[in-house]
Write an enzyme that holds these catalytic residues in place. Structure first.
Site, short mmCIF file in Angstrom:
data_model
loop_
_atom_site.label_atom_id
_atom_site.label_comp_id
_atom_site.label_asym_id
_atom_site.label_seq_id
_atom_site.Cartn_x
_atom_site.Cartn_y
_atom_site.Cartn_z
N THR A 125 131.17 51.78 81.72
CA THR A 125 132.50 51.19 81.83
C THR A 125 133.47 51.94 80.92
O THR A 125 133.14 52.19 79.75
CB THR A 125 132.51 49.69 81.47
OG1 THR A 125 133.86 49.23 81.31
CG2 THR A 125 131.75 49.42 80.18
N ASP A 127 136.14 50.87 79.65
CA ASP A 127 136.84 49.99 78.71
C ASP A 127 136.25 49.96 77.30
O ASP A 127 136.90 49.53 76.36
CB ASP A 127 136.87 48.56 79.25
CG ASP A 127 137.79 48.41 80.46
OD1 ASP A 127 138.69 49.25 80.61
OD2 ASP A 127 137.60 47.47 81.24
N ASP A 129 134.03 47.95 76.18
CA ASP A 129 134.14 46.54 75.81
C ASP A 129 132.81 45.82 75.65
O ASP A 129 132.76 44.59 75.66
CB ASP A 129 134.99 45.80 76.85
CG ASP A 129 134.42 45.89 78.26
OD1 ASP A 129 133.45 46.65 78.46
OD2 ASP A 129 134.94 45.21 79.16
#
Length: 319
Positions: A125, A127, A129
């Site tokens: 990912t 992000d 995150d």
């Protein structure tokens, strides 16, 4: 264990192909058969499995996206759908499943594990995150894509003495915004973890103009959103021409950076190693520059902490 399968799920990220390549070739080197699953969990429940060999992953390490394709599958939240997935894996003789994706993809792997499927997840990912790992696959490439765009925007922004607001990805996580803000020399960084004061932002822009600043670059994480509305408000208050740019899905594409290629390769090899050790319900990450594996429940339970120290550095450097 004789046969494993691999899928990519959720949003694509540069470096996924490098991870697929590493999993396939490491598994084959250890005498395992490998099957690819097209279109993530959606493809799994539709029986879209195929055999993979070394040539299946030739000439893909430099490609963005995922050769296995990806999709979001809300149906997978239903237990009967997951049970069908387990039956399909058994029908193909698959003993374990490698899942590359974000937290939603990991949740699917976790639930499959509870139904008896050996699973291991790789953090794919942009992000960044996932709290248990210092970096996720694709983050570095996305960051460099943002920096390239910022460099170009800065040129025209300086020429016109404008305020430029650049919206980057990050619905709940401001990592791309903060890192890009520091690397791009932004005057302000707006992230969902902290929010922002519009009046204070406009005041900073006006003070910068009074101090001789030729332009202002503001990085806005999409979790706050409204780049065009904010540009309009800033222009109304400051009287300075303000333009908004939303980088959008350009951040997902492109050839992965060397860092992401190496990280993905290490993580992919580690995933196979973990399965060969007989472990299940694990996720692979990197901490303190070491590739690690963690229990998926424990990893997902870790609360992500915003790097306030890094943000403070950005604020000091933007003055």
């Amino acid at each position: 264990m004789k046969k494993i399968a691999i899928l990519t799920s959720g949003g694509d990220a540069p470096g996924m192909n490098a991870a697929i390549r590493a999993v396939v070739r490491t598994a084959l080197e250890n005498g395992l058969e490998v099957m690819g699953v097209k279109r993530g969990y959606a493809g799994l429940i539709n029986g879209e499995l195929f055999n993979m060999d070394r040539t299946s992953v030739s000439d893909i390490i430099q490609r963005g996206g995922t050769v296995l394709r990806t999709a979001r599958c809300l149906e997978f939240k239903q237990e009967e759908v997951r049970k069908r997935a387990v039956k399909i894996l058994k029908a193909y003789g698959v003993d374990a499943l490698v899942v590359i994706g974000g937290d939603g993809s990991f949740m699917g792997a976790k639930l499959l594990s509870k139904l008896g499927v050996k699973t291991v997840g790789l953090p794919g990912t942009i992000d960044n995150d996932l709290a248990y790992t210092d970096y996720t696959i694709g983050f570095d490439t996305a960051l460099n894509t943002v920096i390239d765009a910022i460099n170009k925007i800065r040129d025209t922004s300086t020429s016109h003495e404008r305020v430029s607001i650049v919206e980057v990805m990050g619905r709940h996580c401001g990592d791309i915004a903060v890192h890009a803000g520091i690397a791009g020399g932004a005057e302000a960084i707006l992230v969902p973890e902290l929010g922002f004061d519009k009046d204070a932002l406009c005041r900073k822009i006006l003070e910068g103009k009074a101090a001789g600043k030729m332009h202002n670059l503001i990085i806005l994480a999409e979790g706050i959103g409204g780049a065009f509305d904010l540009a309009k408000e800033v222009e109304e208050v400051t009287g300075i021409e303000t333009r908004a740019t939303i980088l959008g899905h350009t951040q997902r594409g492109g050839s992965p950076s060397a860092f992401d290629r190496v990280l993905s390769s290490k993580m992919g090899a580690k995933a196979v190693e973990v399965l060969l050790e007989g472990k299940t319900s694990r996720v692979i990450g990197i901490r303190d520059n070491k590739i690690v594996d963690d229990d998926i429940d424990e990893a997902l339970a870790i609360e992500r902490k915003f790097d306030e120290e890094l943000y403070s550095i950005a604020e000091v450097l933007s003055k």
